[in-house]
Design a protein around this motif. Structure first.
Motif: not given
Length: 143
Positions: A106, A109-110, A113
């Motif tokens: 992912h 996604y990270y 973040q």
């Protein structure tokens, strides 16, 4: 056995073990610059990063004799801890591998973040993983 102490900095990696200090001349900045193409995170970039970190760790033969526990108070480790380990103060190899595999699966996604100027936390993560493998570190205590 005394715990290994480390600090991963932008310009060098500092390791203290058995009253010996090791300073590896390339830090997080150099690893990131040599691995990422136009700042883009990919599996290929991570593979290149792993190779660079392995070479760096193997450049100091005395580090091959390390095993056991490591300790750090790096602010970057605290951010990594919040992202992947839910603020545990002790991270073992199994936890780290699970989190690393999740990161690889992912990446997009990270990378969303954290702020762009905090993405070096992922270089830190790859470095920690390689340290655990190559220096036979079983767990990391975060102070």
């Amino acid at each position: 056995m005394q715990a290994l102490q480390f600090s991963l900095k932008p310009n060098q990696i500092e390791i203290l073990w058995n009253s010996q200090q090791f300073i590896l001349p390339q830090g997080l900045d150099a690893i990131q610059q040599q691995s990422l193409v136009q700042g883009i995170w990919s599996e290929l970039a991570i593979e290149k990063m792993i190779y660079l970190i392995e070479e760096l760790l193997e450049s100091e033969p005395q580090l091959r004799h390390i095993q056991g526990r490591a300790v750090t108070s790096d602010p970057m480790m605290k951010l990594l801890n919040q992202l992947f380990f839910k603020t545990s103060n002790l991270i073992d190899r199994i936890q780290l591998e699970h989190a690393f595999n999740d990161f690889i699966e992912h990446i997009g996604y990270y990378s969303r973040q954290v702020a762009e100027d905090q993405q070096q936390v992922f270089v830190y993560f790859v470095t920690i993983r390689e340290m655990m493998h190559h220096l036979n570190i079983q767990e990391i205590l975060i102070k």
